[in-house]
Design a protein around this motif. Structure first.
Motif, PDB file in Angstrom:
ATOM      1  N   ASP A 154       0.818  -1.217   0.000  1.00  0.00           N
ATOM      2  CA  ASP A 154       0.000   0.000   0.000  1.00  0.00           C
ATOM      3  C   ASP A 154       0.853   1.268   0.000  1.00  0.00           C
ATOM      4  OD1 ASP A 154      -2.288  -1.557   0.136  1.00  0.00           O
ATOM      5  OD2 ASP A 154      -2.176  -1.675   2.332  1.00  0.00           O
ATOM      6  N   GLY A 155       2.158   1.127  -0.012  1.00  0.00           N
ATOM      7  CA  GLY A 155       3.030   2.285   0.033  1.00  0.00           C
ATOM      8  C   GLY A 155       3.406   2.693   1.437  1.00  0.00           C
ATOM      9  N   GLU A 299      -3.167   7.227   6.474  1.00  0.00           N
ATOM     10  CA  GLU A 299      -2.811   7.777   5.176  1.00  0.00           C
ATOM     11  C   GLU A 299      -1.703   8.816   5.342  1.00  0.00           C
ATOM     12  OE1 GLU A 299      -3.841   7.046   2.083  1.00  0.00           O
ATOM     13  OE2 GLU A 299      -4.932   5.357   2.972  1.00  0.00           O
ATOM     14  N   PRO A 300      -0.775   8.893   4.378  1.00  0.00           N
ATOM     15  CA  PRO A 300       0.322   9.863   4.490  1.00  0.00           C
ATOM     16  C   PRO A 300      -0.144  11.293   4.718  1.00  0.00           C
ATOM     17  CG  PRO A 300       0.803   8.302   2.743  1.00  0.00           C
ATOM     18  CD  PRO A 300      -0.596   8.007   3.211  1.00  0.00           C
ATOM     19  N   VAL A 301      -1.258  11.691   4.083  1.00  0.00           N
ATOM     20  CA  VAL A 301      -1.722  13.061   4.242  1.00  0.00           C
ATOM     21  C   VAL A 301      -2.108  13.337   5.696  1.00  0.00           C
ATOM     22  CG1 VAL A 301      -4.137  12.509   3.662  1.00  0.00           C
ATOM     23  CG2 VAL A 301      -3.259  14.832   3.303  1.00  0.00           C
ATOM     24  N   VAL A 302      -2.636  12.323   6.389  1.00  0.00           N
ATOM     25  CA  VAL A 302      -2.995  12.477   7.800  1.00  0.00           C
ATOM     26  C   VAL A 302      -1.727  12.610   8.643  1.00  0.00           C
ATOM     27  CG1 VAL A 302      -4.110  11.384   9.790  1.00  0.00           C
ATOM     28  CG2 VAL A 302      -5.153  11.218   7.519  1.00  0.00           C
ATOM     29  N   LYS A 303      -0.739  11.740   8.385  1.00  0.00           N
ATOM     30  CA  LYS A 303       0.490  11.781   9.168  1.00  0.00           C
ATOM     31  C   LYS A 303       1.239  13.105   8.961  1.00  0.00           C
ATOM     32  CE  LYS A 303       1.777   8.553  11.220  1.00  0.00           C
ATOM     33  NZ  LYS A 303       2.323   7.226  10.868  1.00  0.00           N
ATOM     34  N   TYR A 304       1.284  13.556   7.691  1.00  0.00           N
ATOM     35  CA  TYR A 304       1.968  14.813   7.418  1.00  0.00           C
ATOM     36  C   TYR A 304       1.222  15.998   8.031  1.00  0.00           C
ATOM     37  CZ  TYR A 304       5.159  12.555   4.117  1.00  0.00           C
ATOM     38  OH  TYR A 304       6.133  11.771   3.558  1.00  0.00           O
ATOM     39  N   SER A 305      -0.099  15.953   8.013  1.00  0.00           N
ATOM     40  CA  SER A 305      -0.887  17.053   8.591  1.00  0.00           C
ATOM     41  C   SER A 305      -0.681  17.137  10.097  1.00  0.00           C
ATOM     42  CB  SER A 305      -2.370  16.855   8.276  1.00  0.00           C
ATOM     43  OG  SER A 305      -2.608  16.897   6.886  1.00  0.00           O
TER      44      SER A 305
END
Length: 329
Positions: A154-155, A299-305
């Protein structure tokens, strides 16, 4: 310094302290509710130093008497005031810690530059010449890191695979021990004329930069950065602050000014204690985030946010915390 210059330089501070003393003294007769001490302790210490200077330089008896009266009044209020533990903790994090960080900003800037530049250099070298990573890590350690941050289908990564709640608690304790050990060594390294603190910053920066550069080369950058971005805010900031506090110790030995080196070191250590208390608190926070949030598979966007929020809120706190109501810090 002539007396008129001395008075012009510190008169506003004395006026502020005198106004605050009037407020604190009014509490005794019930004219108003209890006030926070705010900048009181710092002003009291500075006032004692200014009185000593006035006596040493032979300024007028009128000025010496004025300062002596202020010191006595401040002394009475200081030892009358007995806040609860919760109030002291709240005052520390609300005012004392961020003000201490800003007070020593030059040392923290030097520490930060050492750390960031070593990251950038190691990152660039490893990115351009992949074999350079072996100057920092051995093959076994590198293989473990690659396995940890190897992207799955899943990346994402399998960092949390096989871990349960008890493992998270164990890792929380491990992170606390490891991070606080690094911070203490960094701070203590400042006793070696500041060189030890700089070397720790350079080593840790090179280590982080080499790992980041290597993982980018092998395609593990997203699992790595989504893992470290949130807890990296308090953790890396705390290490940098410990380095700055260590440099403050080293400079006290190199340039003690009017004090003996031992007394200058004692004063520098005392001045650095609020920063180090805050460093340990930041490292506890970092360990908690690293153990219970960073390994989670979002999701990466959640972790980065979340990571961006951690960085932004922390630096807003350090830059603006404790400024209200005093105009100082």
């Amino acid at each position: 310094m002539k007396q008129i210059q001395f008075e012009n330089r510190y008169r506003s501070v004395w006026n502020d302290l005198e106004a605050q003393l009037e407020q604190l003294e009014a509490i005794r007769v019930g004219r108003q509710k209890a006030l926070p001490l705010d900048q009181f302790v710092t002003d009291y210490r500075q006032l004692c130093h200014q009185l000593a200077l006035a006596r040493e330089r032979g300024y007028s008896l009128e000025l010496q008497q004025y300062l002596n009266n202020l010191v006595l009044r401040a002394h009475r209020q200081l030892y009358r005031y007995n806040p609860s533990l919760a109030d002291r903790i709240g005052d520390f994090f609300g005012r004392s810690f961020p003000q201490a960080v800003r007070r020593q900003w030059r040392w923290h800037m030097i520490s930060a530059l050492s750390f960031v530049l070593s990251i950038a250099l190691a990152w660039t070298l490893v990115h351009q010449q992949p074999d350079m990573v072996y100057t920092v890590l051995d093959e076994g350690s590198l293989a473990e890191i690659e396995m940890m941050y190897q992207p799955n289908e899943d990346g994402g990564s399998d960092i949390h695979a096989g871990r349960d709640g008890s493992d998270d608690v164990l890792m929380f304790g491990y992170y606390i021990k490891n991070n606080i050990g690094i911070a203490f060594r960094t701070f203590a390294g400042g006793l070696l004329l500041g060189v030890g603190a700089i070397l720790v910053m350079l080593f840790n920066g090179s280590f982080f930069g080499a790992i980041a550069g290597h993982l980018i080369n092998v395609g593990g950058d997203e699992p790595f950065f989504t893992f470290v971005i949130a807890h990296g805010a308090p953790e890396l900031t705390a290490i940098v602050l410990a380095g700055g506090a260590g440099l403050r110790l080293g400079w006290a030995i190199i340039a003690p000014g009017a004090y003996t080196r031992l007394n200058a070191l004692r004063l520098a250590a005392k001045d650095s204690l609020p920063t180090m208390y805050g460093v340990f608190a930041l490292l506890l926070l970092a360990a908690f985030i690293e153990a219970f949030w960073s390994p989670r598979d979002f999701e990466p966007v959640v972790k980065y946010s979340v990571g961006a929020a951690c960085w932004g809120l922390l630096y807003l706190y350090l830059l603006f915390g404790g400024r209200h109501g005093t105009g100082k810090g």
